[in-house]
Design a protein around this motif. Structure first.
Motif, PDB file in Angstrom:
ATOM      1  N   LEU A   1      51.628  11.280 -36.299  1.00 57.49           N
ATOM      2  CA  LEU A   1      52.433  11.993 -37.288  1.00 57.49           C
ATOM      3  C   LEU A   1      51.827  13.362 -37.540  1.00 57.49           C
ATOM      4  O   LEU A   1      50.636  13.572 -37.322  1.00 57.49           O
ATOM      5  CB  LEU A   1      52.480  11.199 -38.604  1.00 57.49           C
ATOM      6  CG  LEU A   1      53.118   9.820 -38.533  1.00 57.49           C
ATOM      7  CD1 LEU A   1      52.809   9.034 -39.803  1.00 57.49           C
ATOM      8  CD2 LEU A   1      54.619   9.934 -38.324  1.00 57.49           C
ATOM      9  N   ARG A   2      52.636  14.277 -38.016  1.00 54.37           N
ATOM     10  CA  ARG A   2      52.161  15.617 -38.363  1.00 54.37           C
ATOM     11  C   ARG A   2      52.526  15.909 -39.816  1.00 54.37           C
ATOM     12  O   ARG A   2      53.535  15.424 -40.327  1.00 54.37           O
ATOM     13  CB  ARG A   2      52.785  16.665 -37.443  1.00 54.37           C
ATOM     14  CG  ARG A   2      54.283  16.773 -37.602  1.00 54.37           C
ATOM     15  CD  ARG A   2      54.897  17.800 -36.664  1.00 54.37           C
ATOM     16  NE  ARG A   2      56.331  17.668 -36.657  1.00 54.37           N
ATOM     17  CZ  ARG A   2      57.145  18.112 -37.603  1.00 54.37           C
ATOM     18  NH1 ARG A   2      56.651  18.730 -38.651  1.00 54.37           N
ATOM     19  NH2 ARG A   2      58.444  17.928 -37.534  1.00 54.37           N
ATOM     20  N   LEU A   3      51.694  16.704 -40.459  1.00 59.17           N
ATOM     21  CA  LEU A   3      51.968  17.126 -41.821  1.00 59.17           C
ATOM     22  C   LEU A   3      53.031  18.219 -41.786  1.00 59.17           C
ATOM     23  O   LEU A   3      52.852  19.242 -41.127  1.00 59.17           O
ATOM     24  CB  LEU A   3      50.703  17.655 -42.505  1.00 59.17           C
ATOM     25  CG  LEU A   3      50.876  18.138 -43.941  1.00 59.17           C
ATOM     26  CD1 LEU A   3      51.213  16.974 -44.858  1.00 59.17           C
ATOM     27  CD2 LEU A   3      49.613  18.843 -44.423  1.00 59.17           C
ATOM     28  N   ILE A   4      54.139  17.989 -42.481  1.00 61.63           N
ATOM     29  CA  ILE A   4      55.189  18.995 -42.594  1.00 61.63           C
ATOM     30  C   ILE A   4      54.841  19.948 -43.727  1.00 61.63           C
ATOM     31  O   ILE A   4      54.881  21.165 -43.570  1.00 61.63           O
ATOM     32  CB  ILE A   4      56.563  18.332 -42.837  1.00 61.63           C
ATOM     33  CG1 ILE A   4      56.939  17.463 -41.634  1.00 61.63           C
ATOM     34  CG2 ILE A   4      57.630  19.377 -43.144  1.00 61.63           C
ATOM     35  CD1 ILE A   4      58.130  16.559 -41.869  1.00 61.63           C
ATOM     36  N   GLU A   5      54.485  19.377 -44.868  1.00 69.06           N
ATOM     37  CA  GLU A   5      54.033  20.161 -46.010  1.00 69.06           C
ATOM     38  C   GLU A   5      53.449  19.226 -47.047  1.00 69.06           C
ATOM     39  O   GLU A   5      53.660  18.016 -47.009  1.00 69.06           O
ATOM     40  CB  GLU A   5      55.166  20.988 -46.628  1.00 69.06           C
ATOM     41  CG  GLU A   5      56.212  20.168 -47.367  1.00 69.06           C
ATOM     42  CD  GLU A   5      57.249  21.015 -48.090  1.00 69.06           C
ATOM     43  OE1 GLU A   5      56.926  22.126 -48.556  1.00 69.06           O
ATOM     44  OE2 GLU A   5      58.389  20.550 -48.195  1.00 69.06           O
ATOM     45  N   ASP A   6      52.687  19.791 -47.967  1.00 72.26           N
ATOM     46  CA  ASP A   6      52.262  19.030 -49.134  1.00 72.26           C
ATOM     47  C   ASP A   6      52.521  19.893 -50.360  1.00 72.26           C
ATOM     48  O   ASP A   6      52.353  21.102 -50.316  1.00 72.26           O
ATOM     49  CB  ASP A   6      50.804  18.569 -49.039  1.00 72.26           C
ATOM     50  CG  ASP A   6      49.802  19.690 -49.063  1.00 72.26           C
ATOM     51  OD1 ASP A   6      49.179  19.893 -50.114  1.00 72.26           O
ATOM     52  OD2 ASP A   6      49.638  20.367 -48.027  1.00 72.26           O
ATOM     53  N   VAL A   7      53.013  19.247 -51.415  1.00 71.41           N
ATOM     54  CA  VAL A   7      53.390  19.960 -52.630  1.00 71.41           C
ATOM     55  C   VAL A   7      52.760  19.278 -53.836  1.00 71.41           C
ATOM     56  O   VAL A   7      52.527  18.070 -53.826  1.00 71.41           O
ATOM     57  CB  VAL A   7      54.928  20.033 -52.806  1.00 71.41           C
ATOM     58  CG1 VAL A   7      55.565  20.846 -51.693  1.00 71.41           C
ATOM     59  CG2 VAL A   7      55.540  18.643 -52.851  1.00 71.41           C
ATOM     60  N   GLN A   8      52.493  20.062 -54.847  1.00 74.08           N
ATOM     61  CA  GLN A   8      51.937  19.513 -56.079  1.00 74.08           C
ATOM     62  C   GLN A   8      52.955  18.576 -56.715  1.00 74.08           C
ATOM     63  O   GLN A   8      54.136  18.886 -56.820  1.00 74.08           O
ATOM     64  CB  GLN A   8      51.581  20.630 -57.043  1.00 74.08           C
ATOM     65  CG  GLN A   8      50.909  20.139 -58.298  1.00 74.08           C
ATOM     66  CD  GLN A   8      50.431  21.298 -59.171  1.00 74.08           C
ATOM     67  OE1 GLN A   8      50.360  22.433 -58.746  1.00 74.08           O
ATOM     68  NE2 GLN A   8      50.098  20.975 -60.396  1.00 74.08           N
ATOM     69  N   PHE A   9      52.495  17.402 -57.120  1.00 74.78           N
ATOM     70  CA  PHE A   9      53.348  16.440 -57.797  1.00 74.78           C
ATOM     71  C   PHE A   9      53.472  16.816 -59.268  1.00 74.78           C
ATOM     72  O   PHE A   9      52.489  17.142 -59.921  1.00 74.78           O
ATOM     73  CB  PHE A   9      52.757  15.034 -57.685  1.00 74.78           C
ATOM     74  CG  PHE A   9      53.460  14.033 -58.555  1.00 74.78           C
ATOM     75  CD1 PHE A   9      54.716  13.578 -58.218  1.00 74.78           C
ATOM     76  CD2 PHE A   9      52.869  13.565 -59.713  1.00 74.78           C
ATOM     77  CE1 PHE A   9      55.383  12.670 -59.022  1.00 74.78           C
ATOM     78  CE2 PHE A   9      53.516  12.648 -60.526  1.00 74.78           C
ATOM     79  CZ  PHE A   9      54.784  12.204 -60.170  1.00 74.78           C
ATOM     80  N   SER A  10      54.699  16.761 -59.756  1.00 78.10           N
ATOM     81  CA  SER A  10      54.946  16.997 -61.176  1.00 78.10           C
ATOM     82  C   SER A  10      55.839  15.881 -61.706  1.00 78.10           C
ATOM     83  O   SER A  10      56.999  15.753 -61.295  1.00 78.10           O
ATOM     84  CB  SER A  10      55.619  18.353 -61.389  1.00 78.10           C
ATOM     85  OG  SER A  10      55.930  18.510 -62.757  1.00 78.10           O
TER      86      SER A  10
END
Length: 189
Positions: free
Chosen positions: A147-156
């Motif tokens: 698998l590849r990382l597409i994106e990571d975003v801060q959880f709110s």
């Protein structure tokens, strides 16, 4: 399209999926996808999504717990379950996705979830990022599973109205979910 087989009260069932979900993530463009939610507590996250989509017919949500346990342990569980059923969501109780939550479990989950993905499908994992949790290195676990990382975003938490994050194994206590990030993975192929 991939399949999930399970037994529901002595009846074998089969559900097809295009997307696999673990934990919390953003779904703005996912209204037409089939969504599998694994490891629900009081079903408030699934209810949050069903409310946002005005439907639950494209979702299957699982919980390790029985309905009796949910009723006894979570004040809003039965209300969420009733709402989800009225929106067409499939609910599976007593579904043991795993025996424990650790790095080996996540690695195993990624391997199996990859097999359920369409080519453009995504796996979203929301995970705490403080101290010991950061050392799990989800991106490396994903890479080892193709698998590849597409994106990571801060959880709110405020992005998910009605979702009440609960401590595992019952009880109406919320757990402190910050800092956390949602990691979005896709096939490496």
């Amino acid at each position: 399209m991939k399949e999930l087989k399970f037994n529901d009260g002595g009846v074998n069932k089969l559900i097809n999926f295009e997307m696999v979900v673990w934990g919390v993530m953003g779904f703005e463009s996912r209204l037409s996808h089939k969504i599998l939610l694994v490891g629900e507590g009081d079903f408030s996250f699934t209810a949050c999504l069903a409310n946002a989509f005005s439907s639950g017919s494209n979702m299957v949500a699982t919980s390790l717990d029985s309905k009796t346990f949910l009723k006894k342990s979570y004040a809003e569980a039965m209300s969420n379950i009733k709402d989800l059923k009225s929106r067409g969501c499939t609910l599976i109780h007593n579904f043991d996705a795993t025996a424990m939550w650790n790095r080996a479990l996540v690695r195993g989950f990624m391997a199996q979830a990859k097999e359920l993905l369409q080519n453009e499908g995504e796996i979203h994992i929301t995970h705490k990022t403080s101290a010991i949790y950061y050392e799990w290195n989800l991106e490396n676990l994903a890479r080892h599973n193709g698998l590849r990382l597409i994106e990571d975003v801060q959880f709110s938490l405020t992005d998910y109205p009605g979702y009440n994050n609960k401590s595992g194994f019952g009880g109406d206590n919320n757990f402190h979910c910050y800092p956390s990030r949602t990691y979005k993975f896709g096939r490496n192929e």
